[in-house]
Design a protein around this motif. Structure first.
Motif: not given
Length: 191
Positions: A92-98, A177-186, A57-61
Motif C-alpha cells: 500500500a505504501d508504494l501504491i500511494g507513492l506511485w 492469478s498464479f497461486g499462493a505467492r511468497p511474500s514480496g513480488p513474484s 518510481l520509489p521502490g521500483c526494482s
C-alpha cells in the motif's frame, strides 16, 4: 492604477483618520505562484513508459521493470492501478507513492474490466480453464503442458511460454492469478 489624493501622505492619513477622506482602497497583493517541485510533477504513461521512467518510481526494482518491459514488448496494456498493483504485488505504501505519477492511457480499443474473482491458472482444473478462458484447444493444451513442467510465475512468464498474443494477455489482466505467492513480488530472476 487608482488615483491617490493630491495631499501629501501624512495629511491624507490625518484626514482619513478623522473621516474627512475615505480610506485608500485595499490593493490585493499579487499572489505568489507556488512553484511545484519538479520531482512531484512528472508522470509516466504506464503503457508506454521506458525502463528509465519506471526506475524513477520509489521502490521500483529492476525485476519489476523487467516484467513490465517484457509485457510491454508483448503488447500488453494496463487499464487501471489495481491490475498493476496485483501484478507487481505492490504494498500500500508504494501504491500511494506511485499513484500521482501514473497515467493509464489505453492505446487502441477500450478494455473490458473483470467482474469475477481471479482464476488460478496454476491450480484450476482443465475443464474450468476451458470454460473460463474460451481458448482454442491447442493453446489450452500448451498452457496445461507448460504448467506441468513448472508453475507460471506471472503474466509475462505465461505470455512467453504459451506464446500468447497481446490481446489474449490483456483479457487475463486482473482475471487470473498464479497461486499462493511468497511474500514480496513474484518476479523472474535476474538474467
Amino acid at each position: 492604477m487608482s488615483r491617490q489624493h493630491w495631499l501629501d501622505p501624512l495629511a491624507r492619513k490625518l484626514l482619513q483618520a478623522t473621516g474627512d477622506l475615505p480610506p485608500d482602497p485595499v490593493r490585493a497583493k499579487p499572489k505568489q505562484r507556488e512553484t511545484p517541485n519538479a520531482a512531484d510533477t512528472w508522470t509516466l504513461d504506464v503503457n508506454r513508459a521506458t525502463p528509465e521512467q519506471w526506475q524513477k518510481l520509489p521502490g521500483c526494482s529492476e525485476h519489476m521493470v523487467d516484467v513490465l518491459m517484457r509485457l510491454q514488448r508483448g503488447g500488453v496494456q494496463f487499464s487501471q492501478l489495481d491490475d498493476l498493483a496485483l501484478l507487481l504485488n505492490l504494498p500500500a505504501d508504494l501504491i500511494g507513492l506511485w499513484t500521482p505519477h501514473l497515467v493509464f492511457r489505453w492505446h487502441g480499443d477500450t478494455p473490458v474490466l473483470p467482474e469475477q474473482p481471479p482464476l488460478d491458472l496454476n491450480a484450476a482444473a482443465p475443464t474450468l480453464l476451458e470454460q473460463t478462458l474460451n481458448w482454442p484447444k491447442p493453446r489450452l493444451q500448451r498452457l496445461i503442458e507448460e504448467r506441468r513442467r513448472k508453475p507460471f510465475e506471472h503474466l509475462a512468464d505465461l505470455q512467453e511460454r504459451v506464446c500468447l498474443p497481446p490481446d489474449a494477455v490483456e483479457q487475463l489482466i486482473g482475471r487470473v492469478s498464479f497461486g499462493a505467492r511468497p511474500s514480496g513480488p513474484s518476479l523472474p530472476p535476474r538474467s
